[in-house]
Design a protein around this motif. Structure first.
Motif, mmCIF file in Angstrom:
data_model
loop_
_atom_site.group_PDB
_atom_site.id
_atom_site.type_symbol
_atom_site.label_atom_id
_atom_site.label_comp_id
_atom_site.label_asym_id
_atom_site.label_seq_id
_atom_site.Cartn_x
_atom_site.Cartn_y
_atom_site.Cartn_z
ATOM 1 N N GLY A 170 3.649 -11.474 6.591
ATOM 2 C CA GLY A 170 4.385 -11.064 5.397
ATOM 3 C C GLY A 170 3.577 -11.274 4.136
ATOM 4 N N ARG A 171 2.826 -12.395 4.083
ATOM 5 C CA ARG A 171 1.982 -12.684 2.921
ATOM 6 C C ARG A 171 0.907 -11.618 2.766
ATOM 7 N NH1 ARG A 171 0.287 -17.447 4.410
ATOM 8 N NH2 ARG A 171 2.213 -18.417 3.655
ATOM 9 N N LYS A 172 0.296 -11.238 3.882
ATOM 10 C CA LYS A 172 -0.755 -10.210 3.852
ATOM 11 C C LYS A 172 -0.182 -8.874 3.382
ATOM 12 C CE LYS A 172 -4.364 -8.221 6.830
ATOM 13 N NZ LYS A 172 -3.999 -6.803 6.842
ATOM 14 N N GLU A 173 1.002 -8.518 3.879
ATOM 15 C CA GLU A 173 1.640 -7.248 3.498
ATOM 16 C C GLU A 173 1.899 -7.192 1.990
ATOM 17 O OE1 GLU A 173 5.212 -6.967 5.733
ATOM 18 O OE2 GLU A 173 4.229 -6.296 7.582
ATOM 19 N N ILE A 174 2.468 -8.265 1.444
ATOM 20 C CA ILE A 174 2.807 -8.270 0.018
ATOM 21 C C ILE A 174 1.551 -8.293 -0.842
ATOM 22 C CG2 ILE A 174 3.943 -9.570 -1.825
ATOM 23 C CD1 ILE A 174 5.804 -8.008 0.119
ATOM 24 N N ASN A 175 0.546 -9.081 -0.445
ATOM 25 C CA ASN A 175 -0.697 -9.110 -1.215
ATOM 26 C C ASN A 175 -1.376 -7.741 -1.234
ATOM 27 O OD1 ASN A 175 -0.469 -11.799 -1.955
ATOM 28 N ND2 ASN A 175 -1.739 -12.568 -0.282
ATOM 29 N N GLU A 176 -1.347 -7.050 -0.099
ATOM 30 C CA GLU A 176 -1.943 -5.706 -0.040
ATOM 31 C C GLU A 176 -1.147 -4.722 -0.879
ATOM 32 O OE1 GLU A 176 -2.175 -4.784 4.108
ATOM 33 O OE2 GLU A 176 -4.057 -5.902 4.401
ATOM 34 N N LEU A 177 0.180 -4.843 -0.855
ATOM 35 C CA LEU A 177 1.025 -3.963 -1.663
ATOM 36 C C LEU A 177 0.756 -4.166 -3.149
ATOM 37 C CD1 LEU A 177 3.436 -2.075 -2.249
ATOM 38 C CD2 LEU A 177 4.933 -4.073 -1.971
ATOM 39 N N ARG A 179 -1.887 -5.439 -4.590
ATOM 40 C CA ARG A 179 -3.237 -4.968 -4.930
ATOM 41 C C ARG A 179 -3.261 -3.449 -5.053
ATOM 42 N NH1 ARG A 179 -7.046 -6.507 -8.061
ATOM 43 N NH2 ARG A 179 -9.136 -5.930 -7.409
ATOM 44 N N SER A 180 -2.523 -2.773 -4.165
ATOM 45 C CA SER A 180 -2.452 -1.311 -4.221
ATOM 46 C C SER A 180 -1.776 -0.836 -5.502
ATOM 47 C CB SER A 180 -1.696 -0.776 -2.997
ATOM 48 O OG SER A 180 -1.514 0.610 -3.083
ATOM 49 N N LEU A 181 -0.697 -1.502 -5.904
ATOM 50 C CA LEU A 181 -0.003 -1.144 -7.143
ATOM 51 C C LEU A 181 -0.932 -1.312 -8.347
ATOM 52 C CD1 LEU A 181 3.446 -2.845 -6.488
ATOM 53 C CD2 LEU A 181 3.011 -0.395 -6.604
ATOM 54 N N ASN A 182 -1.744 -2.356 -8.286
ATOM 55 C CA ASN A 182 -2.690 -2.604 -9.372
ATOM 56 C C ASN A 182 -3.788 -1.540 -9.411
ATOM 57 O OD1 ASN A 182 -5.603 -4.331 -9.716
ATOM 58 N ND2 ASN A 182 -4.183 -4.355 -11.436
ATOM 59 N N ASN A 185 -1.814 2.397 -9.223
ATOM 60 C CA ASN A 185 -0.836 2.682 -10.273
ATOM 61 C C ASN A 185 -1.174 1.998 -11.596
ATOM 62 O OD1 ASN A 185 0.681 2.657 -7.475
ATOM 63 N ND2 ASN A 185 1.834 4.031 -8.791
ATOM 64 N N HIS A 186 -2.271 1.242 -11.610
ATOM 65 C CA HIS A 186 -2.750 0.563 -12.829
ATOM 66 C C HIS A 186 -1.711 -0.391 -13.410
ATOM 67 C CE1 HIS A 186 -6.015 3.413 -12.490
ATOM 68 N NE2 HIS A 186 -5.178 4.405 -12.575
ATOM 69 N N MET A 187 -0.887 -0.981 -12.519
ATOM 70 C CA MET A 187 0.063 -1.987 -12.972
ATOM 71 C C MET A 187 -0.675 -3.262 -13.356
ATOM 72 S SD MET A 187 3.201 -0.870 -12.859
ATOM 73 C CE MET A 187 3.860 -2.488 -13.221
ATOM 74 N N THR A 188 -0.232 -3.885 -14.437
ATOM 75 C CA THR A 188 -0.793 -5.180 -14.832
ATOM 76 C C THR A 188 -0.057 -6.263 -14.048
ATOM 77 O OG1 THR A 188 -1.180 -4.308 -17.057
ATOM 78 C CG2 THR A 188 -1.317 -6.695 -16.767
ATOM 79 N N SER A 202 -8.421 -11.300 -6.741
ATOM 80 C CA SER A 202 -7.942 -10.874 -8.054
ATOM 81 C C SER A 202 -9.134 -10.589 -8.975
ATOM 82 C CB SER A 202 -7.029 -11.936 -8.668
ATOM 83 O OG SER A 202 -7.744 -13.139 -8.920
ATOM 84 N N ASP A 203 -8.841 -10.053 -10.160
ATOM 85 C CA ASP A 203 -9.905 -9.761 -11.130
ATOM 86 C C ASP A 203 -10.291 -10.990 -11.937
ATOM 87 O OD1 ASP A 203 -9.780 -7.014 -10.447
ATOM 88 O OD2 ASP A 203 -8.098 -6.724 -11.830
ATOM 89 N N HIS A 204 -9.302 -11.848 -12.182
ATOM 90 C CA HIS A 204 -9.509 -12.975 -13.094
ATOM 91 C C HIS A 204 -8.658 -14.143 -12.612
ATOM 92 C CE1 HIS A 204 -10.745 -14.573 -17.050
ATOM 93 N NE2 HIS A 204 -9.565 -15.148 -17.091
ATOM 94 N N VAL A 205 -9.251 -15.324 -12.570
ATOM 95 C CA VAL A 205 -8.550 -16.524 -12.104
ATOM 96 C C VAL A 205 -8.452 -17.538 -13.245
ATOM 97 C CG1 VAL A 205 -8.534 -18.446 -10.470
ATOM 98 C CG2 VAL A 205 -9.401 -16.215 -9.750
ATOM 99 N N ILE A 206 -7.240 -18.067 -13.440
ATOM 100 C CA ILE A 206 -7.017 -19.168 -14.374
ATOM 101 C C ILE A 206 -6.668 -20.393 -13.535
ATOM 102 C CG2 ILE A 206 -5.570 -20.038 -16.250
ATOM 103 C CD1 ILE A 206 -5.087 -17.051 -17.004
#
Length: 273
Positions: A170-177, A179-182, A185-188, A202-206
């Motif tokens: 489930g974690r893999k599915e949601i992370n892939e989803l 990432r795909s939206l980002n 679809n260029h979602m922030t 990710s692009d940037h880690v805090i």
């Protein structure tokens, strides 16, 4: 998209949960706030959407400064997915649940069905519109929660430990989803997490510890200090652990956070043997 400056918050007087932190999230980026339990990362999510009031500092979302007067306008910019999707379900079916946010936005009923189907399809839940949400798997529940957020057309999606209660599949599915939206679809995306594998992609880690930002930047820079990562009670990314061990054994590969890149390098080495 999101600008936070000199932010402070305390649950108990004199004990700062968030202590003078500043950061920004670029439009269209995938940013993770990474930290162990108790580091203050979920408090940041609540401050950004106005569920908690900062004792000091400035928050701006989509160019709108957060205040009592602008709270509704800011919340229209942001959608949040919480740790436990059961806490977000309102409707008796998946269709009703996605429709709930649209009803709050006063979307005409004759337009709703098309919007519901569009976003259910985006998260691969179109065939489940008449199902009861509470009987879905953990990953499916989070997909429904994300569809409900997407239907409201926010500019920023915050995931507050959204995969922490899921099994690895489930974690893999949601992370892939996400990432795909980002990417498509260029979602922030702002993900509050202790999942090191998600942060690595990710692009940037805090990196957060006890209410302080102790580092931020590209994943390959922030996550490559394995001693610090372990000292913070976090796991080192799997690909990085493997590549480090291979180098110690004299196998000529580069240290990497990217599992696919590591596999490709090993296949190339094998083909030369």
């Amino acid at each position: 998209m999101l600008h936070v400056e000199n932010l402070c918050f305390e649950y108990d007087e004199g004990l700062k949960t968030i202590d003078h932190i500043s950061f920004h999230v670029e439009k269209g980026s995938y940013t993770t706030i990474l930290g162990h339990n108790g580091s203050g990362k979920s408090t940041i999510a609540k401050l950004v959407i106005g569920l908690l009031a900062a004792s000091q500092g400035h928050i701006e979302v989509g160019g709108i400064p957060l205040s009592v007067e602008t709270l509704n306008d800011v919340r229209k910019q942001v959608g949040i997915v919480f740790q436990n999707p059961d806490n977000q379900f309102i409707g008796s079916t998946v269709r009703d649940d996605i429709a709930f946010g649209l009803e709050n936005l006063c979307v005409p009923h004759d337009e709703m069905e098309g919007i519901i189907q569009e976003y259910a399809k985006k998260v691969n839940m179109l065939d489940f519109l008449d199902h009861e949400p509470t009987k879905l798997s953990g990953g499916q529940k989070q997909r429904v929660a994300i569809a409900g957020i997407l239907a409201m057309n926010p500019h920023l999606i915050i995931l507050d430990e959204a995969t922490s209660m899921l099994d690895p599949k489930g974690r893999k599915e949601i992370n892939e989803l996400v990432r795909s939206l980002n990417q498509k679809n260029h979602m922030t995306i702002l993900s509050i997490t202790h999942d090191i594998e998600e942060a690595a992609k990710s692009d940037h880690v805090i990196l957060l510890e006890k209410g302080h930002i102790i580092d931020e930047g590209a994943p390959e820079n922030v996550l490559s200090d394995t001693k610090r990562i372990r000292d913070l009670g976090l796991d080192v990314p799997f690909a990085y652990q493997v590549s480090e061990e291979l180098i110690k054994r004299g196998i000529p590969v580069e240290k990497t956070l990217d599992t696919e890149k590591l596999v490709k390098a090993l296949c190339q080495l094998h083909s030369k043997m």
